[in-house]
Every structure is written in structure tokens, then in C-alpha cells.
Design a protein around this motif. Sequence first.
Motif, PDB file in Angstrom:
ATOM      1  N   ASP A   1       2.408  -1.053   3.931  1.00 37.54           N
ATOM      2  CA  ASP A   1       3.447  -0.283   3.262  1.00 37.54           C
ATOM      3  C   ASP A   1       4.785  -0.939   3.586  1.00 37.54           C
ATOM      4  N   ARG A   2       5.493  -1.394   2.576  1.00 36.68           N
ATOM      5  CA  ARG A   2       6.758  -2.089   2.789  1.00 36.68           C
ATOM      6  C   ARG A   2       7.748  -1.212   3.547  1.00 36.68           C
ATOM      7  N   GLU A   3       7.798   0.079   3.210  1.00 32.36           N
ATOM      8  CA  GLU A   3       8.756   0.953   3.866  1.00 32.36           C
ATOM      9  C   GLU A   3       8.414   1.143   5.342  1.00 32.36           C
ATOM     10  N   GLU A   4       7.125   1.274   5.668  1.00 37.05           N
ATOM     11  CA  GLU A   4       6.742   1.397   7.071  1.00 37.05           C
ATOM     12  C   GLU A   4       7.066   0.118   7.831  1.00 37.05           C
ATOM     13  N   ALA A   5       6.805  -1.036   7.202  1.00 38.94           N
ATOM     14  CA  ALA A   5       7.081  -2.313   7.869  1.00 38.94           C
ATOM     15  C   ALA A   5       8.564  -2.514   8.102  1.00 38.94           C
ATOM     16  N   SER A   6       9.409  -1.901   7.270  1.00 39.55           N
ATOM     17  CA  SER A   6      10.859  -2.083   7.424  1.00 39.55           C
ATOM     18  C   SER A   6      11.373  -1.463   8.712  1.00 39.55           C
TER      19      SER A   6
ATOM     20  N   VAL B   1       2.321  -7.973  -4.618  1.00 40.34           N
ATOM     21  CA  VAL B   1       1.516  -7.389  -5.676  1.00 40.34           C
ATOM     22  C   VAL B   1       1.178  -5.967  -5.264  1.00 40.34           C
ATOM     23  N   THR B   2       0.661  -5.196  -6.182  1.00 38.92           N
ATOM     24  CA  THR B   2       0.402  -3.791  -5.928  1.00 38.92           C
ATOM     25  C   THR B   2      -1.047  -3.452  -6.261  1.00 38.92           C
ATOM     26  N   PRO B   3      -1.605  -2.382  -5.648  1.00 43.02           N
ATOM     27  CA  PRO B   3      -2.979  -1.977  -5.950  1.00 43.02           C
ATOM     28  C   PRO B   3      -3.093  -1.115  -7.196  1.00 43.02           C
ATOM     29  N   VAL B   4      -1.957  -0.731  -7.772  1.00 44.13           N
ATOM     30  CA  VAL B   4      -1.925   0.037  -9.016  1.00 44.13           C
ATOM     31  C   VAL B   4      -0.931  -0.626  -9.958  1.00 44.13           C
ATOM     32  N   ALA B   5      -0.976  -0.243 -11.226  1.00 45.39           N
ATOM     33  CA  ALA B   5      -0.064  -0.833 -12.200  1.00 45.39           C
ATOM     34  C   ALA B   5       1.380  -0.542 -11.811  1.00 45.39           C
ATOM     35  N   ASP B   6       2.227  -1.584 -11.865  1.00 45.73           N
ATOM     36  CA  ASP B   6       3.610  -1.422 -11.445  1.00 45.73           C
ATOM     37  C   ASP B   6       4.453  -2.495 -12.119  1.00 45.73           C
TER      38      ASP B   6
ATOM     39  N   SER C   1       0.810  -1.218   0.000  1.00 44.74           N
ATOM     40  CA  SER C   1       0.000   0.000   0.000  1.00 44.74           C
ATOM     41  C   SER C   1       0.842   1.266   0.000  1.00 44.74           C
ATOM     42  N   GLY C   2       2.163   1.121  -0.124  1.00 49.78           N
ATOM     43  CA  GLY C   2       3.034   2.290  -0.124  1.00 49.78           C
ATOM     44  C   GLY C   2       3.238   2.843  -1.516  1.00 49.78           C
TER      45      GLY C   2
ATOM     46  N   ALA D   1       7.448   3.024  -7.470  1.00 53.26           N
ATOM     47  CA  ALA D   1       8.071   3.851  -8.510  1.00 53.26           C
ATOM     48  C   ALA D   1       7.212   3.967  -9.756  1.00 53.26           C
ATOM     49  N   SER D   2       6.023   3.392  -9.769  1.00 51.38           N
ATOM     50  CA  SER D   2       5.204   3.392 -10.965  1.00 51.38           C
ATOM     51  C   SER D   2       4.545   4.748 -11.187  1.00 51.38           C
ATOM     52  N   GLU D   3       4.242   5.028 -12.457  1.00 49.60           N
ATOM     53  CA  GLU D   3       3.565   6.277 -12.783  1.00 49.60           C
ATOM     54  C   GLU D   3       2.161   6.309 -12.197  1.00 49.60           C
ATOM     55  N   ALA D   4       1.520   5.149 -12.090  1.00 48.92           N
ATOM     56  CA  ALA D   4       0.151   5.111 -11.584  1.00 48.92           C
ATOM     57  C   ALA D   4       0.076   5.495 -10.113  1.00 48.92           C
ATOM     58  N   ALA D   5       1.150   5.238  -9.354  1.00 51.37           N
ATOM     59  CA  ALA D   5       1.130   5.538  -7.930  1.00 51.37           C
ATOM     60  C   ALA D   5       1.499   6.980  -7.628  1.00 51.37           C
ATOM     61  N   ALA D   6       2.185   7.651  -8.568  1.00 55.98           N
ATOM     62  CA  ALA D   6       2.683   9.002  -8.302  1.00 55.98           C
ATOM     63  C   ALA D   6       1.579   9.995  -7.941  1.00 55.98           C
ATOM     64  N   PRO D   7       0.462  10.051  -8.697  1.00 56.54           N
ATOM     65  CA  PRO D   7      -0.558  11.058  -8.363  1.00 56.54           C
ATOM     66  C   PRO D   7      -1.459  10.664  -7.196  1.00 56.54           C
ATOM     67  N   ALA D   8      -1.371   9.422  -6.730  1.00 55.00           N
ATOM     68  CA  ALA D   8      -2.275   8.951  -5.671  1.00 55.00           C
ATOM     69  C   ALA D   8      -1.729   9.345  -4.302  1.00 55.00           C
ATOM     70  N   GLY D   9      -2.636   9.749  -3.417  1.00 56.30           N
ATOM     71  CA  GLY D   9      -2.247  10.060  -2.055  1.00 56.30           C
ATOM     72  C   GLY D   9      -2.081   8.810  -1.225  1.00 56.30           C
ATOM     73  N   THR D  10      -1.511   8.984  -0.032  1.00 55.96           N
ATOM     74  CA  THR D  10      -1.272   7.840   0.845  1.00 55.96           C
ATOM     75  C   THR D  10      -2.570   7.147   1.224  1.00 55.96           C
ATOM     76  N   ASP D  11      -3.582   7.927   1.602  1.00 51.01           N
ATOM     77  CA  ASP D  11      -4.860   7.332   1.991  1.00 51.01           C
ATOM     78  C   ASP D  11      -5.520   6.614   0.820  1.00 51.01           C
ATOM     79  N   GLN D  12      -5.401   7.187  -0.372  1.00 48.20           N
ATOM     80  CA  GLN D  12      -5.999   6.543  -1.548  1.00 48.20           C
ATOM     81  C   GLN D  12      -5.321   5.216  -1.855  1.00 48.20           C
ATOM     82  N   LEU D  13      -3.992   5.163  -1.742  1.00 50.66           N
ATOM     83  CA  LEU D  13      -3.286   3.910  -2.000  1.00 50.66           C
ATOM     84  C   LEU D  13      -3.669   2.841  -0.982  1.00 50.66           C
ATOM     85  N   ARG D  14      -3.825   3.226   0.271  1.00 51.73           N
ATOM     86  CA  ARG D  14      -4.227   2.254   1.286  1.00 51.73           C
ATOM     87  C   ARG D  14      -5.631   1.732   1.017  1.00 51.73           C
ATOM     88  N   ARG D  15      -6.512   2.627   0.584  1.00 52.06           N
ATOM     89  CA  ARG D  15      -7.874   2.182   0.264  1.00 52.06           C
ATOM     90  C   ARG D  15      -7.857   1.238  -0.938  1.00 52.06           C
TER      91      ARG D  15
END
Length: 647
Positions: free
Chosen positions: A579-584, A600-605, A431-432, A435-449
Motif C-alpha cells: 500500500d503506497r500510503e502505508e509505505a509513505s 500498476v494496480t490489481p484493479v482497473a485504474d 494494494s491500497g 481513486a478508481s471505481e473498481a477499488a471503491a467497493p473492495a475491502g482492504t483484505d480483498q485488495l491485498r489478496r
Amino acid sequence: MTAELVRGQNHTLPQTRLEIRISAGAPVVAGATLGDEHGRVSGTEWVAHPGSPQLHGLEVSRQAAADHRLAVDLDALPDGVHRVTVLLALPQGAGGPTRFGAVASPFVAVTGLDGDEIATFTLTGLDSESAVAALELYRRQGAWKVRAVGQGYAGGLAAMLADQGVDRAAELAGTIQEAVARGLARSVAPPPPRTPEGDRVRHTPAPAPAPAHGQPPVPPPVPPAAPPQPEPLAEPAAPGGPINYAHPRRQPTAPPPPPPTAPPAEPGRPAQPVAGDATGWSMDERLYNQVWGMFEDLARAAAAYRSAVDFAESRMDQELERTLSDPRSRIGGAGDRAREEARAKRDELTARARESLDRDLAQLAAESAVVEPALPASYAGWDNPVWHGYQVPMEIPMALRIGDLHLPESTDLRIPLLVRLPLERGMWIDSGRTASEAAAPAGTDQLRRLAMETAVLHAARLLAVYPPNEFTVHVIDPAGSAAGALAPLVRSGVLPSPPATGAQGVSTVLAHLTRRVDLVQMAIRAGAADSLPPDLDPAEQLLIVNDFPHGFDDRAVTQLRYLADEGPSVGVHLMMVADREEASEYGPILDPLWRSLLRVTPVADDHLADPWVGHAWTYEPPRTPPGSAVLDQVLARVAHARRTGGR
């Protein structure tokens, strides 16, 4: 589990009596050298080749062939031997190809005597080389390992043997080629290529789709073959010929029925694709194999195109360097003409490669157009009409679709990413920010959802493809932040209990599932599966954990690691949403958990790395059509089947 190696990677050998199986697109010479701890070969008597095929603990083929089996007994090697290097070379003067770039990439597999693969390696990236050091078995601190080498030599056998310190290398190379020439009349021809009227001839990749960090088959992801396959990728079959399509859990008593055949094509036109155009015991098995075959075909086509483009660029650079290094080219317009000619050759080679790729892509697109509508529910996307006639099945299917794969050369051509059932590993839905283009415009809360919605879609599909009451889902949502995403599971009634919240809820669910794993393992070891407590749920279990590691103490983290390691073998699976980075922040204690799960990811990656041909496959997560009620309808039928026992 087979280790699919890339150049430079090594893998520990679990046994010392081995077979090395080689498959190539043309007859090749196979040999091996015995070296000391520095890799040096002390004399010609330490080289096994067609003219001298047997050494202590080593035997190679006596002739050139497209397929070889080399026998190795590491315990029987002389004490001073620390390295066994497997060599491949093209025979000279036989009228065949003179460089490996003109033939299909050789495939090498290290197997036990029972045929089970230990490690595989596809030798990609070869061009003008006529000899190659494929792999080496080496001794390190008393244990034997295998390393993928893939070092080619344009100077042929002589250059390769000289590089290993062999005296009179050129003389020995000539002796080997003479021995090969005497046996060429008995040389084994390569397997036939795929024809419009025949079946595919597919070799194992490297599923698959393995992708980085767990990652398809590619199929063979890659699908691929099987990259991955995949896992992409992948989960493909044995190398060296057509894939064995027999179901691994079925003991066949008769050969499978032939696949459907396409109608004859008009002259000059490719054969029309047919859904189920692969060998198998059922249509589902045929479609599964066909999907992984498409993955392999796309991987090969893209690899050939990229290799051709790289060659064209390299050739242009060499021509320009050669021209501009001559002072005479700087006088008048000679330099400009040389640049234009070099670029024109580059453009011509690139255009020809693109034409070939476009033909392959068009054929694959036509095949996808007939395969996709024919897929059963477990393989189909949520927009497939098969879901409108969905009925709860009475048997577990072969595989499950968890998303799609595509390459940048053709983003519209998507290959289903299939994983075998029952699941062999859990999933980590990241949920973090990636590096994909699809994740760049999404906010943190949106990615978690989006990550939690993706988890719900995976869980819903698992519930839908299992028979009634044979799959159970549990949810841990410590802060209750996933209520919206979990609504389809809650309102349908398919969850046996509400999502667990708070520290007490986390502890209760983990204790329940840990107890189940312990009891089933003890029953299996004691051979007393019938003695399990009556309150134990025999169904497969899936635990969805949201927003990890919030709400987890050290004991809970340890229990999660235990479930990830021991759970799959007794039907308990994890689906982490985090979020992998938070879990680290928990440090190295979570590294084993992370590595044991398929990311796997919630957006194209494009995080799925394919070690077979080096592609980075873009993963597309599952999605329901906008405004569609298909998810609620399917879950309602699952809940009804549970209440009525499938009636």
C-alpha cells in the motif's frame, strides 16, 4: 533515457553540442532567438531565421520544410546569452494552412550529435495560432536546461518577436516571410499520410504509455508510440518519419522482409486489417510494432475528438457571451433564438467529431480482432488459445504483456500494454485504495489478496516466456499472509525455495540477492565474467515482496533500495506488493524506491498519465478466465522443462 516533456516541464542537458529536430505535418519556418537572463532579445541581429541562418553557436534551416535540423553549440554562444528560444511559424502566401490547428501537432526533439534523443516535446492544443515558441534552452546556475514552452501566437511571427522584446518586430517578420517565399520552390513536402494500401506513418509520442509515476509508453502508452511509447506508456522510435523497426540489440545485414499486405479493398470500403502489418525482422517484432501503432492511433483519434468537443463548447460560449452582452438581444425572443442556434452549432460540431471518432474506433476494433488471436504467448492474454499449445521457449521474446489499456471513449477497445525484455525496471503493485471505481467497493483484505494474485500472474508469465532455468523467482512473505495467492507457484515446484517468512527469512533473501548484484558488478568492471563463483545462479532473478514494509527494518529497506537501483542492470528485479500510503510512513527514504518502479494496480485504474497527448489511460491488470486451469498447466510445463533441461 529520453525525457518526454509536457508543457512547462524542464530537463537538464548532459552536453552542449546539440541538434534540435523538428517534424511537422506541413512545411513550417524554423528559427531561434538569443535572449538575456530575462529572455529579452536585444536586436534583430540576435534572431536566426531563413534570411540570416547563422549566428555564433547556432544555425537554422534556410527554407520552409516539414522536417528541420537546427545545430546548437551552447559553449560557442556569446557570453550574454542565457536563453535560446526555438520558433516555428507557418509561411504566408504559400497556399498552405494558416493556423497550426489545421495541421498535425509539431514534434520537437533535442538530440546529441550521435542522434540519441535527450528530450522530446509534442506541441498539442494549438488552434488559431500561426506562430509558436516551441521550446527554450536556458542557462541556470552555470548549467544548461531545456524547457517545453508551446506558447502560440495568433498574431503570427510579429506578435511572437514583439513579445520577446525585438525592436521593429513586424518589419523583421516581413523580412523572414520574404526570405521564405524566395525559397518555397525548394521547400520540403511533408511525409505522406497512412493509406489503406501503405504502411503507417507514425511519429514518436511521448510508450507509452510517460505515465505518472513511471508510467507506459503509451505506448509511442501512450502504446503509446510508442506512447509508451507508452514506457504508456511507452518505448517508441525516433521522430520525424516512419518508425525504425530495427531490433536495438541486432545488427542487421539485410533489410527486413516486407510485412504481409491486406487484400485490395472494395471501392468505398476501408482496407481489411492484417495481423503483422508492420515492418520487422520477425512476426513477433511486426506484431509488437503493430500493437504500439494501434496505441498511437487510438491516442490520436481520442485527442482529435476531445479537441473538437472543447472547440465546440468554447465557440458556443463565445457566441452566447457576444449575444447576451448586446442589450437588444434581451428584447423579444432574440436571446432565446441565439441560445438555440449556438447550441445547435455545438451539437453539429460534436456529432461530426463523434462520427469521425467512431470510424477510427471501428477500424481499430477490426484490427484488434485480427491481431489479438495472432499474438504469441508473451504478448497474449491468459484467455488466448495460444496458451493451450504452450511450449517452453528456447529464446527470450522481445516483450511481455503486463495488462491492457483503454480510454473512456471506447472501453471495449483494449490495447495490450507491452514492456521490453529484459526488464529495465521493477514493479510496484499498489494494494491500497485508489481513486478508481473498481477499488471503491473492495475491502482492504480483498485488495491485498488481488494485488498478490496479480503479482503471481506477472511472475508466472515471466517464468513462462524465458527458456528453462533462465529465470528464478524468490518470495518474501514476512507474515505468511500470501499463502493462498502463492499456491500455484508453490505446488508447481517453480520456486527454488519456500517463501521467506519472519525477520530472519527477509534478511537471508536480501543478503543473497545483494551479494549476487555485488559479485556480478565487480566481475563486469574487471572484465572477468567467467570468474563468478560456481554457486551463483546466472539466471535473471525476480524478488516478490509481499505486504511491505511489515517485517522490514532500516537495513532491509536500504538493501531494497540498492536492489531497485543497481539490480536491473545485472538481472535482479523487484516486484513490490504494498500500500503506497502505508509505505509513505517511512518518510522520504522510500521516495527513490517508489519512483524507480512502475506502478500498476490489481484493479482497473486510470493512473497511467500520457504526457504525449495528455490522456489518462485506464490500466486493466491481467486475469485468468474464471474456472480456468491455464495457470497451473503452464507452470507445470515450466517445472517439467526445468527438471528435464527443456526436453
